[in-house]
Design a protein around this motif. Structure first.
Motif, short mmCIF file in Angstrom:
data_model
loop_
_atom_site.label_atom_id
_atom_site.label_comp_id
_atom_site.label_asym_id
_atom_site.label_seq_id
_atom_site.Cartn_x
_atom_site.Cartn_y
_atom_site.Cartn_z
N GLN A 132 0.82 -1.21 0.00
CA GLN A 132 0.00 0.00 0.00
C GLN A 132 0.86 1.26 0.00
O GLN A 132 0.54 2.25 -0.67
CB GLN A 132 -0.93 -0.01 1.23
CG GLN A 132 -2.00 -1.07 1.19
CD GLN A 132 -3.05 -0.78 0.13
OE1 GLN A 132 -3.18 0.32 -0.36
NE2 GLN A 132 -3.81 -1.81 -0.24
N LEU A 133 1.95 1.25 0.74
CA LEU A 133 2.85 2.40 0.76
C LEU A 133 3.46 2.64 -0.62
O LEU A 133 3.55 3.78 -1.09
CB LEU A 133 3.95 2.19 1.80
CG LEU A 133 3.52 2.24 3.26
CD1 LEU A 133 4.68 1.86 4.18
CD2 LEU A 133 3.00 3.62 3.63
N ASN A 134 3.88 1.56 -1.29
CA ASN A 134 4.43 1.71 -2.63
C ASN A 134 3.37 2.17 -3.62
O ASN A 134 3.65 2.96 -4.53
CB ASN A 134 5.04 0.38 -3.09
CG ASN A 134 6.27 0.00 -2.30
OD1 ASN A 134 6.98 0.86 -1.80
ND2 ASN A 134 6.52 -1.30 -2.17
N ARG A 135 2.15 1.68 -3.45
CA ARG A 135 1.08 2.06 -4.37
C ARG A 135 0.78 3.54 -4.29
O ARG A 135 0.48 4.19 -5.30
CB ARG A 135 -0.17 1.23 -4.07
CG ARG A 135 -1.35 1.52 -4.99
CD ARG A 135 -2.51 0.60 -4.66
NE ARG A 135 -2.13 -0.80 -4.80
CZ ARG A 135 -2.95 -1.81 -4.48
NH1 ARG A 135 -4.14 -1.57 -3.98
NH2 ARG A 135 -2.53 -3.06 -4.64
N TRP A 136 0.85 4.12 -3.09
CA TRP A 136 0.54 5.54 -2.91
C TRP A 136 1.77 6.42 -3.00
O TRP A 136 1.69 7.63 -2.72
CB TRP A 136 -0.17 5.75 -1.59
CG TRP A 136 -1.57 5.24 -1.60
CD1 TRP A 136 -2.03 4.09 -1.05
CD2 TRP A 136 -2.70 5.85 -2.24
NE1 TRP A 136 -3.37 3.92 -1.29
CE2 TRP A 136 -3.81 5.00 -2.01
CE3 TRP A 136 -2.89 7.02 -2.97
CZ2 TRP A 136 -5.08 5.28 -2.50
CZ3 TRP A 136 -4.16 7.31 -3.44
CH2 TRP A 136 -5.23 6.44 -3.21
N GLY A 137 2.90 5.86 -3.41
CA GLY A 137 4.07 6.67 -3.70
C GLY A 137 4.90 7.06 -2.50
O GLY A 137 5.71 7.99 -2.59
N PHE A 138 4.76 6.37 -1.37
CA PHE A 138 5.55 6.69 -0.19
C PHE A 138 6.85 5.90 -0.21
O PHE A 138 6.84 4.68 -0.39
CB PHE A 138 4.77 6.37 1.09
CG PHE A 138 3.58 7.25 1.31
CD1 PHE A 138 3.73 8.57 1.69
CD2 PHE A 138 2.29 6.76 1.10
CE1 PHE A 138 2.63 9.38 1.89
CE2 PHE A 138 1.18 7.56 1.30
CZ PHE A 138 1.35 8.88 1.68
#
Length: 234
Positions: free
Chosen positions: A179-185
């Motif tokens: 989820q973090l990678n999906r939202w660009g974090f």
């Protein structure tokens, strides 16, 4: 979600390779296969592309990450065991090639094949020893193979049991990372995010601040999952 993170996910590449080549080839062939088509094209459309489509289903199996983690934990010990197994196979194959008559085992690769299937306790039966010394050597290889194969199988099984007992934490961390990678974090953004939601400024997050952080990041976890993740990180 950011476009560059979309192409960093391996499952998205599987989707692309499963859809784009199929559409291009089928459009160029008129969406129908005839007996006159190239064998390579038929192999791609009827054999390889269906496998790629099946691989797309792996993204729906979170437990697949557990299997990968188990092999990663066991991989540290496997190279030594595989190298030792290779030495044993080479020695027994050489002895078998010397002992057996040439009409039975004409080449060393044939002897290697007999050693491999015997040491792994598979025993296809397509190649069998004919001499008495060859039979005795084969019996020794069977016994050594059973004892030796118990080591790598035991290591992999033990690693999988440990991973399975810790499956909730591993799957939760994997989902949060996705989820973090999906939202660009990026990892460097986590301390900044922690500082933004640290309302009392004590340098740590309590549960309410942690829940507020997850909601602002749109992780999409339920309350029970948030409690588990907070307990893991605490």
């Amino acid at each position: 979600p950011f476009p560059r993170h979309f192409f960093m996910v391996i499952w998205n590449w599987v989707d692309i390779f499963a859809a784009v080549p199929s559409l291009v080839m089928r459009a160029s062939l008129g969406f129908f296969l005839t007996d006159s088509e190239d064998e390579v094209v038929r192999m791609l459309l009827l054999c390889i592309l269906p496998i790629l489509r099946l691989l797309r289903l792996l993204r729906h199996f979170e437990q697949f990450h557990l299997l990968r983690a188990a092999f990663e934990d066991a991989f540290e010990a496997l190279p030594v065991l595989l190298f030792t197994f290779l030495i044993i196979v080479l020695v027994t194959a050489t002895l078998m090639f010397v002992i057996e008559p040439r009409d039975n085992i004409p080449t060393l690769p044939r002897a290697l094949w007999l050693s491999v299937v015997t040491m792994t306790t598979v025993g296809y039966g397509d190649v069998v020893p004919k001499s008495s010394l060859g039979t005795i050597l084969t019996c020794l290889m069977v016994i050594c193979g059973v004892l030796y194969m118990a080591m790598p199988l035991g290591i992999i099984g033990s690693a999988f049991c440990n991973i399975w007992n810790d499956r909730d934490r591993i799957l939760l961390m994997q989902r949060t990372r996705e989820q973090l990678n999906r939202w660009g974090f990026a990892p460097c953004d986590i301390p900044v995010l922690f500082h933004l939601v640290d309302k009392d400024g004590n340098g740590s997050l309590d549960f309410n601040e942690f829940v507020d952080l997850l909601k602002q990041m749109r992780i999409g976890l339920c309350e029970n999952r948030m409690v588990q993740l907070f307990s893991t990180l605490d």
